[in-house]
Motif scaffolding. Structure first.
Motif, PDB file in Angstrom:
ATOM      1  N   ASN A 270       1.002  -1.351   0.062  1.00 45.21           N
ATOM      2  CA  ASN A 270       0.096   0.042   0.059  1.00 45.21           C
ATOM      3  C   ASN A 270       0.742   1.366   0.146  1.00 45.21           C
ATOM      4  O   ASN A 270       0.519   2.108   0.476  1.00 45.21           O
ATOM      5  CB  ASN A 270      -1.079  -0.046   1.272  1.00 45.21           C
ATOM      6  CG  ASN A 270      -2.047  -0.791   1.108  1.00 45.21           C
ATOM      7  OD1 ASN A 270      -2.679  -1.030   0.018  1.00 45.21           O
ATOM      8  ND2 ASN A 270      -2.404  -1.806   1.764  1.00 45.21           N
ATOM      9  N   TYR A 271       1.895   1.258  -0.882  1.00 42.44           N
ATOM     10  CA  TYR A 271       2.750   2.279  -0.897  1.00 42.44           C
ATOM     11  C   TYR A 271       2.217   3.664  -1.220  1.00 42.44           C
ATOM     12  O   TYR A 271       1.269   3.689  -2.141  1.00 42.44           O
ATOM     13  CB  TYR A 271       4.010   1.938  -1.945  1.00 42.44           C
ATOM     14  CG  TYR A 271       4.783   2.993  -2.137  1.00 42.44           C
ATOM     15  CD1 TYR A 271       5.937   3.328  -1.363  1.00 42.44           C
ATOM     16  CD2 TYR A 271       4.607   4.084  -3.420  1.00 42.44           C
ATOM     17  CE1 TYR A 271       6.831   4.428  -1.524  1.00 42.44           C
ATOM     18  CE2 TYR A 271       5.537   4.829  -3.663  1.00 42.44           C
ATOM     19  CZ  TYR A 271       6.591   5.383  -2.774  1.00 42.44           C
ATOM     20  OH  TYR A 271       7.481   6.296  -2.922  1.00 42.44           O
ATOM     21  N   GLY A 272       2.527   4.689  -0.646  1.00 40.85           N
ATOM     22  CA  GLY A 272       2.040   5.914  -0.835  1.00 40.85           C
ATOM     23  C   GLY A 272       0.811   6.480  -0.277  1.00 40.85           C
ATOM     24  O   GLY A 272       0.076   7.386  -0.743  1.00 40.85           O
ATOM     25  N   THR A 273       0.254   5.577   0.442  1.00 38.15           N
ATOM     26  CA  THR A 273      -1.207   5.804   1.231  1.00 38.15           C
ATOM     27  C   THR A 273      -0.861   5.833   2.739  1.00 38.15           C
ATOM     28  O   THR A 273       0.194   5.542   3.084  1.00 38.15           O
ATOM     29  CB  THR A 273      -2.169   4.728   0.706  1.00 38.15           C
ATOM     30  OG1 THR A 273      -1.640   3.457   1.736  1.00 38.15           O
ATOM     31  CG2 THR A 273      -2.267   4.432  -0.539  1.00 38.15           C
ATOM     32  N   LYS A 274      -1.820   6.249   3.496  1.00 37.17           N
ATOM     33  CA  LYS A 274      -1.854   6.245   4.796  1.00 37.17           C
ATOM     34  C   LYS A 274      -1.604   4.856   5.495  1.00 37.17           C
ATOM     35  O   LYS A 274      -1.420   4.754   6.432  1.00 37.17           O
ATOM     36  CB  LYS A 274      -3.004   6.757   5.469  1.00 37.17           C
ATOM     37  CG  LYS A 274      -4.599   6.282   5.364  1.00 37.17           C
ATOM     38  CD  LYS A 274      -5.565   7.181   5.747  1.00 37.17           C
ATOM     39  CE  LYS A 274      -7.004   6.447   5.599  1.00 37.17           C
ATOM     40  NZ  LYS A 274      -6.950   5.052   5.991  1.00 37.17           N
ATOM     41  N   ASP A 275      -1.909   3.866   4.810  1.00 33.05           N
ATOM     42  CA  ASP A 275      -1.974   2.482   5.160  1.00 33.05           C
ATOM     43  C   ASP A 275      -0.838   1.801   4.773  1.00 33.05           C
ATOM     44  O   ASP A 275      -0.727   0.487   5.102  1.00 33.05           O
ATOM     45  CB  ASP A 275      -3.080   1.714   4.687  1.00 33.05           C
ATOM     46  CG  ASP A 275      -4.600   2.369   5.235  1.00 33.05           C
ATOM     47  OD1 ASP A 275      -4.564   2.427   6.207  1.00 33.05           O
ATOM     48  OD2 ASP A 275      -5.430   2.078   4.334  1.00 33.05           O
ATOM     49  N   ALA A 276       0.302   2.497   4.206  1.00 32.68           N
ATOM     50  CA  ALA A 276       1.700   2.079   3.926  1.00 32.68           C
ATOM     51  C   ALA A 276       2.337   1.152   5.131  1.00 32.68           C
ATOM     52  O   ALA A 276       2.306   1.600   6.100  1.00 32.68           O
ATOM     53  CB  ALA A 276       2.335   3.242   3.372  1.00 32.68           C
ATOM     54  N   GLN A 277       2.835   0.121   4.589  1.00 29.29           N
ATOM     55  CA  GLN A 277       3.191  -0.732   5.537  1.00 29.29           C
ATOM     56  C   GLN A 277       4.572  -1.234   5.149  1.00 29.29           C
ATOM     57  O   GLN A 277       4.786  -2.008   4.133  1.00 29.29           O
ATOM     58  CB  GLN A 277       2.396  -2.195   5.937  1.00 29.29           C
ATOM     59  CG  GLN A 277       2.841  -3.049   6.949  1.00 29.29           C
ATOM     60  CD  GLN A 277       2.078  -4.223   7.094  1.00 29.29           C
ATOM     61  OE1 GLN A 277       1.103  -4.277   6.506  1.00 29.29           O
ATOM     62  NE2 GLN A 277       2.487  -5.230   7.826  1.00 29.29           N
ATOM     63  N   ILE A 278       5.719  -0.928   5.793  1.00 29.99           N
ATOM     64  CA  ILE A 278       6.900  -1.559   5.772  1.00 29.99           C
ATOM     65  C   ILE A 278       7.130  -3.009   6.396  1.00 29.99           C
ATOM     66  O   ILE A 278       6.923  -3.055   7.580  1.00 29.99           O
ATOM     67  CB  ILE A 278       8.350  -0.603   6.227  1.00 29.99           C
ATOM     68  CG1 ILE A 278       8.149   0.671   5.544  1.00 29.99           C
ATOM     69  CG2 ILE A 278       9.561  -1.298   5.913  1.00 29.99           C
ATOM     70  CD1 ILE A 278       9.111   1.721   6.262  1.00 29.99           C
ATOM     71  N   VAL A 279       7.407  -4.018   5.601  1.00 31.59           N
ATOM     72  CA  VAL A 279       7.303  -5.418   6.029  1.00 31.59           C
ATOM     73  C   VAL A 279       8.705  -5.655   6.669  1.00 31.59           C
ATOM     74  O   VAL A 279       9.603  -5.670   5.794  1.00 31.59           O
ATOM     75  CB  VAL A 279       6.742  -6.451   4.749  1.00 31.59           C
ATOM     76  CG1 VAL A 279       6.594  -7.762   5.608  1.00 31.59           C
ATOM     77  CG2 VAL A 279       5.285  -6.151   4.372  1.00 31.59           C
ATOM     78  N   GLU A 280       8.708  -6.004   7.755  1.00 29.70           N
ATOM     79  CA  GLU A 280       9.788  -6.349   8.723  1.00 29.70           C
ATOM     80  C   GLU A 280      10.093  -7.808   8.299  1.00 29.70           C
ATOM     81  O   GLU A 280      11.405  -8.334   8.222  1.00 29.70           O
ATOM     82  CB  GLU A 280       9.689  -6.083  10.100  1.00 29.70           C
ATOM     83  CG  GLU A 280       9.779  -4.628  10.405  1.00 29.70           C
ATOM     84  CD  GLU A 280      11.027  -3.917   9.909  1.00 29.70           C
ATOM     85  OE1 GLU A 280      11.898  -4.275   9.829  1.00 29.70           O
ATOM     86  OE2 GLU A 280      10.749  -2.491   9.897  1.00 29.70           O
ATOM     87  N   GLU A 281       9.366  -8.622   8.522  1.00 29.97           N
ATOM     88  CA  GLU A 281       9.408 -10.138   8.430  1.00 29.97           C
ATOM     89  C   GLU A 281       8.393 -10.867   7.424  1.00 29.97           C
ATOM     90  O   GLU A 281       8.766 -11.403   6.526  1.00 29.97           O
ATOM     91  CB  GLU A 281       9.503 -10.873   9.873  1.00 29.97           C
ATOM     92  CG  GLU A 281      10.581 -10.331  10.758  1.00 29.97           C
ATOM     93  CD  GLU A 281      10.783 -11.353  11.850  1.00 29.97           C
ATOM     94  OE1 GLU A 281      10.165 -12.242  12.107  1.00 29.97           O
ATOM     95  OE2 GLU A 281      11.921 -11.207  12.428  1.00 29.97           O
ATOM     96  N   THR A 282       6.946 -10.530   7.894  1.00 30.64           N
ATOM     97  CA  THR A 282       6.018 -11.158   7.090  1.00 30.64           C
ATOM     98  C   THR A 282       4.801 -10.367   7.373  1.00 30.64           C
ATOM     99  O   THR A 282       4.440  -9.783   8.312  1.00 30.64           O
ATOM    100  CB  THR A 282       5.671 -12.752   7.548  1.00 30.64           C
ATOM    101  OG1 THR A 282       4.787 -13.312   6.677  1.00 30.64           O
ATOM    102  CG2 THR A 282       5.356 -12.696   8.803  1.00 30.64           C
ATOM    103  N   ALA A 283       4.089 -10.495   6.287  1.00 31.60           N
ATOM    104  CA  ALA A 283       2.366  -9.910   6.389  1.00 31.60           C
ATOM    105  C   ALA A 283       1.877 -10.878   5.607  1.00 31.60           C
ATOM    106  O   ALA A 283       1.877 -11.391   4.455  1.00 31.60           O
ATOM    107  CB  ALA A 283       2.910  -8.392   5.487  1.00 31.60           C
TER     108      ALA A 283
END
Length: 574
Positions: free
Chosen positions: A490-503
């Motif tokens: 969800n790059y570029g949105t307020k819901d953007a999440q950098i995944v550290e290990e797993t999503a």
């Protein structure tokens, strides 16, 4: 050149050509983009002149299938040794019956001569789905082998030339991508039938005994070449270890240890000291472990050596039962062809680098795997493995920078056409370009890393499995390790999440974007020994910044030119 040598070359070349024709048949007739675009499969031919099958020819394909297919063929033959008939076609995917992970399916068709099975064309393919709890088959929550997906033990999908429609229908019914799978299976079957006809013509022309004699000679030739390479390395025992970041279920720093013993032209690889099998789905079945070990070895040998059983004869692989490199049922194995497969090849190469540093190169493929699935307007499910996000990662070797967009372990896989990808999936590739200072420095540097943006035009769900974040791809002979991978959903949105290990199953709205930062490969050799002119060229190509040129390589560049005096001084200081 005597007559037997000529026949060996003719027979060997003909079998290689048949394997390539099988590969072309699958590519041109399969429905799945994994086959017809990405080429994520391998075709080969085996013989059955002894108790065990022998690999005699293989077309260029997914390199990590190099030896894994051997275990699958052996299990198929062991199951049906006394129940093989002309027209039979066999199928298996079970990791505990010679498989790697259950997404890789192996199909074999025995070719008979004088009522005996002589040669065996085979296809090993990565399928887009294999049933189980999640679309695409990669299930980071997997607790056992059944969570990985449908297990297919050795069975006949054709018997005496007749299609077993009930078996075929059962397999297709247990797959989300049935609209692709049926055509993919038919493509594999068609390739085996075509090869069977070609091989039958050769047997009619030469007879079985002369053909087997020619195959023997070709295998012996490969073995001599590989033994010559091993014999050039100093005798001794060399150990190395590396780590996978995690098993996606809380266990971290999973160790892979390889001890390589060189004794004349014999090579032993012992994985004793590797971590016990883990809860997560990264456990590597023995055939997968053996395959990645041989992938490492094959990259140390000349590329003109024919790929056949002779490669394996000088090498003995030991992997203790109950470890992450030889798990016991029912340990899950769904991600083994990426993690810990990458670490297996890496540990072997790190060990060999201690006795033959000029022969090794960074071969790992620590993939930041992210797959996306959804339903199209016709109601068909789709699974996109987002191949463009995995490009990069190839490391350097002696006298050469890293090259290509895939690491060597993936070289048989081709990068799909962006235009075809956008036709076959509701997606757009918005960005796919190199990133400055995003690879391992060295006398020869790794392939530059990339930034990739993939946008899905319909509502979708994405699962991400990170690797190479903390334990990154290693450099050799003083070369620097690669940097870390990174994925943002969800790059570029307020819901953007950098995944550290797993999503797991991240919901993405229509036009949602995944951004990959795929690190480049590790370097080879001391970066301070890199030719300053090559550093200047990398700066001009925007692979290396001015700051990194000075910090990593000790090369000072001003106004587009090398400052020779300052460069000499800073290199002496460092």
């Amino acid at each position: 050149m005597d007559q037997s040598m000529i026949l060996s070359q003719v027979v060997g070349g003909s079998l290689d050509a048949i394997a390539r024709e099988m590969s072309a048949t699958v590519t041109r007739t399969a429905r799945s983009p994994l086959f017809n675009e990405a080429h994520d499969f391998t075709t080969g031919i085996f013989d059955l002149s002894g108790r065990k099958s022998r690999l005699v020819a293989q077309a260029p394909g997914c390199t990590l299938h190099l030896y894994a297919v051997v275990g699958a063929v052996d299990h198929l033959i062991e199951t049906f040794r006394y129940d093989l008939h002309p027209g039979d076609i066999l199928l298996v995917n079970d990791p505990y019956h010679g498989g790697s992970h259950s997404l890789d399916w192996t199909m074999v068709m025995p070719v008979f001569y004088n009522r005996k099975p002589i040669l065996l064309p085979a296809v090993r393919s990565h399928m887009g789905d294999n049933g189980g709890p999640v679309a695409g088959g990669y299930n980071p929550k997997s607790k056992d082998i059944w969570h990985d997906g449908l297990r297919i033990p050795p069975l006949k999908i054709y018997e005496k030339g007749e299609k077993r429609q009930d078996v075929f229908d059962m397999i297709v019914a247990n797959n989300r991508l049935s609209h692709w799978l049926e055509g993919d299976l038919d493509a594999m079957i068609g390739a085996c039938k075509l090869a069977s006809r070609r091989i039958q013509q050769m047997l009619d022309q030469y007879g079985s005994e002369p053909m087997i004699g020619a195959i023997d000679e070709r295998i012996q030739y490969t073995e001599r070449r590989v033994r010559d390479e091993i014999a050039s390395w100093p005798d001794g025992t060399y150990s190395a270890e590396t780590y996978a970041d995690h098993d996606f279920q809380g266990n971290r720093d999973i160790k892979i240890k390889a001890t390589v013993t060189v004794a004349g032209s014999d090579l032993k690889i012992d994985f004793t000291g590797s971590s016990p099998q883990v809860d997560g789905f990264i456990n590597s079945p023995l055939s997968n472990t053996t395959s990645f070990a041989f992938v490492g070895i094959s990259t140390c040998c000349d590329e003109d050596i024919p790929i056949n059983e002779g490669y394996m004869n000088p090498v003995t692989v030991t992997a203790p039962s109950g470890t992450v490199v030889n798990p016991e049922l029912p340990a899950p194995c769904g991600h083994a062809t990426a993690c810990v497969g990458a670490e297996i090849a890496e540990a072997v190469l790190l060990a060999i680098s201690k006795c033959a540093p000029k022969r090794v190169g960074v071969n790992a493929h620590k993939l930041p795997l992210a797959y996306t699935n959804g339903v199209d307007k016709e109601g068909n499910q789709w699974v996109n493995l987002n191949f463009f996000g995995y490009t990069g990662g190839a490391g350097a070797a002696y006298q050469t920078d890293g090259w290509g967009l895939y690491p060597p372990v993936m070289t048989g896989v081709t990068l799909p056409s962006i235009e075809m990808n956008e036709i076959q999936y509701p997606s757009r590739v918005l960005l796919h370009e190199y990133v400055e200072d995003f690879t391992g420095a060295g006398k020869w540097r790794g392939t530059p890393g990339l930034v990739v943006q993939i946008q899905h035009l319909e509502d979708s769900s994405t699962s991400v499995m990170m690797a190479g974040v903390r334990n990154t791809t290693k450099g050799f002979a003083g070369g620097h390790d690669a940097p870390s991978n990174k994925v943002i959903v969800n790059y570029g949105t307020k819901d953007a999440q950098i995944v550290e290990e797993t999503a797991f199953g991240v919901k993405m709205p229509a036009e949602g974007i995944i951004q990959f930062y795929r690190a480049g490969g590790g370097g080879w050799g001391n970066p301070l020994e890199r030719d300053p002119e090559l550093v200047l060229e990398d700066v001009k190509n925007e692979f290396v910044s001015l700051e990194a040129a000075e910090k990593e390589y000790g090369v000072v560049i001003q106004d587009g030119e090398i400052d020779q005096r300052k460069t000499k001084k800073i290199r002496e200081q460092i």
